[in-house]
Scaffold this active site. Structure first.
Site, PDB file in Angstrom:
ATOM      1  CE  LYS A  13      -2.077  -1.020   3.888  1.00  0.00           C
ATOM      2  NZ  LYS A  13      -1.360  -2.266   4.191  1.00  0.00           N
ATOM      3  NE  ARG A  88      -4.409  -0.964   9.998  1.00  0.00           N
ATOM      4  CZ  ARG A  88      -3.428  -0.387   9.334  1.00  0.00           C
ATOM      5  NH1 ARG A  88      -3.624   0.709   8.684  1.00  0.00           N
ATOM      6  NH2 ARG A  88      -2.245  -0.932   9.307  1.00  0.00           N
ATOM      7  NE  ARG A 127       7.817  -2.311   5.971  1.00  0.00           N
ATOM      8  CZ  ARG A 127       6.520  -2.248   6.161  1.00  0.00           C
ATOM      9  NH1 ARG A 127       5.743  -1.688   5.251  1.00  0.00           N
ATOM     10  NH2 ARG A 127       5.973  -2.747   7.251  1.00  0.00           N
ATOM     11  NE  ARG A 160       6.425  -0.119   9.706  1.00  0.00           N
ATOM     12  CZ  ARG A 160       5.275  -0.127   9.045  1.00  0.00           C
ATOM     13  NH1 ARG A 160       5.189   0.505   7.886  1.00  0.00           N
ATOM     14  NH2 ARG A 160       4.212  -0.738   9.524  1.00  0.00           N
ATOM     15  NE  ARG A 171       2.193  -4.508  11.002  1.00  0.00           N
ATOM     16  CZ  ARG A 171       3.301  -4.485  10.248  1.00  0.00           C
ATOM     17  NH1 ARG A 171       4.415  -5.037  10.692  1.00  0.00           N
ATOM     18  NH2 ARG A 171       3.271  -3.930   9.073  1.00  0.00           N
TER      19      ARG A 171
HETATM   20  P1  AP5 Z   1       4.832  -1.517   1.730  1.00  0.00           P
HETATM   21  O1  AP5 Z   1       4.449  -0.675   0.585  1.00  0.00           O
HETATM   22  O2  AP5 Z   1       5.624  -0.908   2.839  1.00  0.00           O
HETATM   23  O3  AP5 Z   1       3.530  -2.291   2.309  1.00  0.00           O
HETATM   24  P2  AP5 Z   1       2.281  -1.756   3.111  1.00  0.00           P
HETATM   25  O4  AP5 Z   1       1.081  -2.433   2.573  1.00  0.00           O
HETATM   26  O5  AP5 Z   1       2.271  -0.259   3.154  1.00  0.00           O
HETATM   27  O6  AP5 Z   1       2.626  -2.371   4.528  1.00  0.00           O
HETATM   28  P3  AP5 Z   1       2.557  -1.753   5.980  1.00  0.00           P
HETATM   29  O7  AP5 Z   1       3.245  -2.743   6.874  1.00  0.00           O
HETATM   30  O8  AP5 Z   1       3.083  -0.335   6.021  1.00  0.00           O
HETATM   31  O9  AP5 Z   1       1.058  -1.759   6.243  1.00  0.00           O
HETATM   32  P4  AP5 Z   1       0.409  -1.749   7.602  1.00  0.00           P
HETATM   33  O10 AP5 Z   1      -0.992  -1.543   7.183  1.00  0.00           O
HETATM   34  O11 AP5 Z   1       0.684  -2.898   8.481  1.00  0.00           O
HETATM   35  O12 AP5 Z   1       1.163  -0.555   8.367  1.00  0.00           O
HETATM   36  P5  AP5 Z   1       0.808   0.963   8.622  1.00  0.00           P
HETATM   37  O13 AP5 Z   1       2.054   1.714   8.462  1.00  0.00           O
HETATM   38  O14 AP5 Z   1      -0.404   1.381   7.867  1.00  0.00           O
HETATM   39  O15 AP5 Z   1       5.620  -2.797   1.134  1.00  0.00           O
HETATM   40  C1  AP5 Z   1       6.144  -3.799   1.987  1.00  0.00           C
HETATM   41  C2  AP5 Z   1       7.483  -4.283   1.418  1.00  0.00           C
HETATM   42  O16 AP5 Z   1       7.232  -4.951   0.186  1.00  0.00           O
HETATM   43  C3  AP5 Z   1       8.481  -3.166   1.083  1.00  0.00           C
HETATM   44  O17 AP5 Z   1       9.767  -3.608   1.398  1.00  0.00           O
HETATM   45  C4  AP5 Z   1       8.340  -2.961  -0.438  1.00  0.00           C
HETATM   46  O18 AP5 Z   1       9.560  -2.524  -1.036  1.00  0.00           O
HETATM   47  C5  AP5 Z   1       7.969  -4.374  -0.885  1.00  0.00           C
HETATM   48  N1  AP5 Z   1       7.080  -4.377  -2.041  1.00  0.00           N
HETATM   49  C6  AP5 Z   1       6.024  -3.572  -2.283  1.00  0.00           C
HETATM   50  N2  AP5 Z   1       5.411  -3.907  -3.438  1.00  0.00           N
HETATM   51  C7  AP5 Z   1       6.093  -4.985  -3.915  1.00  0.00           C
HETATM   52  C8  AP5 Z   1       5.944  -5.809  -5.068  1.00  0.00           C
HETATM   53  N3  AP5 Z   1       4.966  -5.616  -5.969  1.00  0.00           N
HETATM   54  N4  AP5 Z   1       6.837  -6.818  -5.232  1.00  0.00           N
HETATM   55  C9  AP5 Z   1       7.821  -7.050  -4.334  1.00  0.00           C
HETATM   56  N5  AP5 Z   1       8.015  -6.292  -3.236  1.00  0.00           N
HETATM   57  C10 AP5 Z   1       7.155  -5.280  -3.014  1.00  0.00           C
HETATM   58  O19 AP5 Z   1       0.386   0.893  10.148  1.00  0.00           O
HETATM   59  C11 AP5 Z   1       1.332   0.616  11.161  1.00  0.00           C
HETATM   60  C12 AP5 Z   1       0.630   0.578  12.510  1.00  0.00           C
HETATM   61  O20 AP5 Z   1       0.023   1.859  12.791  1.00  0.00           O
HETATM   62  C13 AP5 Z   1      -0.532  -0.424  12.628  1.00  0.00           C
HETATM   63  O21 AP5 Z   1      -0.107  -1.723  12.955  1.00  0.00           O
HETATM   64  C14 AP5 Z   1      -1.363   0.229  13.751  1.00  0.00           C
HETATM   65  O22 AP5 Z   1      -0.770   0.000  15.008  1.00  0.00           O
HETATM   66  C15 AP5 Z   1      -1.239   1.710  13.433  1.00  0.00           C
HETATM   67  N6  AP5 Z   1      -2.300   2.182  12.524  1.00  0.00           N
HETATM   68  C16 AP5 Z   1      -2.129   2.698  11.265  1.00  0.00           C
HETATM   69  N7  AP5 Z   1      -3.311   3.022  10.723  1.00  0.00           N
HETATM   70  C17 AP5 Z   1      -4.251   2.694  11.645  1.00  0.00           C
HETATM   71  C18 AP5 Z   1      -5.659   2.777  11.655  1.00  0.00           C
HETATM   72  N8  AP5 Z   1      -6.358   3.252  10.598  1.00  0.00           N
HETATM   73  N9  AP5 Z   1      -6.325   2.333  12.765  1.00  0.00           N
HETATM   74  C19 AP5 Z   1      -5.645   1.851  13.829  1.00  0.00           C
HETATM   75  N10 AP5 Z   1      -4.310   1.748  13.887  1.00  0.00           N
HETATM   76  C20 AP5 Z   1      -3.618   2.171  12.805  1.00  0.00           C
END
Ligand code: AP5
Length: 219
Positions: A13, A88, A127, A160, A171
């Site tokens: 994402k 979410r 990552r 991270r 998660r």
């Molecule tokens: P990346 O693009 O970083 O993936 P992502 O889907 O953004 O993963 P996240 O772990 O950031 O999502 P998340 O939803 O768990 O975390 P968030 O930061 O929102 O890609 C991942 C890896 O794959 C990278 O190394 C990339 O290079 C590689 N890659 C990408 N595309 C690829 C492809 N096509 N092929 C190969 N490799 C690829 O949230 C973190 C925390 O914040 C949560 O756990 C929670 O505690 C809190 N939080 C955030 N939002 C909320 C909410 N709305 N409500 C409650 N808590 C929240």
């Protein structure tokens, strides 16, 4: 244009959000990035949210909704935005709908990125994120030109805190239990498009681009 990017942790994402932001020139609101900024700045919200984030738990809805509301109602988002990582939970989706209704607008499209769990874990464990600008790399799939250094700003690349195996499992569990109903919520409204996130970053980008162009009726 008001877009939502949905999908499990590690599906890509954040990677795709940055590309959409650049391509379509709309601001991206990433709740994960906003929360990590609060943690780094050691604000009251950051200290509160950090305790949930490091374990891999969701931050309570009220704090998230208020944080998003401030952004959405700000001047930069007047002509649209992309939401990454929000909503979410069903409560967040309903709060968003209410917020938008007050402004007489609605979500145009929710893009749901899908990938099998084994591959998600592979993407998350490899990552690396730039400490300075937040750029996202992967040790195998998207490596930086020099190890440990961001191609874009020269900042240090770090793993991270919540990309440890135990936090990843939590998660993924929260995703299945609390975020899956959000997918149905937008599906029932006829606003959801499922996209397979397998394939390279460029391939996924092109699939997303085709869907957005179709929605915008751009040839
Ligand atoms: P990346 O693009 O970083 O993936 P992502 O889907 O953004 O993963 P996240 O772990 O950031 O999502 P998340 O939803 O768990 O975390 P968030 O930061 O929102 O890609 C991942 C890896 O794959 C990278 O190394 C990339 O290079 C590689 N890659 C990408 N595309 C690829 C492809 N096509 N092929 C190969 N490799 C690829 O949230 C973190 C925390 O914040 C949560 O756990 C929670 O505690 C809190 N939080 C955030 N939002 C909320 C909410 N709305 N409500 C409650 N808590 C929240």
């Amino acid at each position: 244009m008001r877009l939502i990017l949905l999908g499990p942790p590690g599906v890509g994402k954040g990677t795709q959000a940055r590309l959409i932001e650049e391509h379509y020139r709309i601001p991206c609101i990433s709740t994960g990035d906003l929360l990590r900024e609060e943690v780094a700045a050691d604000t009251a919200l950051g200290r509160y949210a950090g305790s949930f984030m490091e374990k891999g738990d969701l931050v309570p809805d009220e704090a998230i909704v208020e944080m998003v509301r401030k952004r959405i109602e700000g001047p930069l988002c007047r002509n649209g935005y992309l939401l990454d990582g929000f909503p979410r939970t069903l409560a967040q989706a309903q709060a968003l709908e209410e917020m938008l209704r007050r402004h007489g607008v609605e979500i145009d499209l929710a893009l749901n990125l899908e990938l099998e769990e084994e591959e998600l874990v592979r993407r998350l464990t490899g990552r690396r994120t730039c400490q300075r600008c937040g750029a996202i790399f992967h040790v195998l799939f998207h490596p930086p030109q020099s190890e440990g250094v961001c191609d874009l700003c020269g900042g240090a690349l770090v793993q991270r805190e919540d990309d440890r195996e135990e936090a990843i499992r939590r998660r993924l569990g929260h995703y299945r239990e609390e975020t899956a109903p959000v997918i149905d919520y937008y599906r029932k409204q006829g606003k959801l498009k499922d996209i397979s996130a397998s394939g390279s970053i460029g391939e996924v980008e092109r699939k997303i681009d085709r869907i957005i162009r179709k929605m915008l009726q751009v040839p």
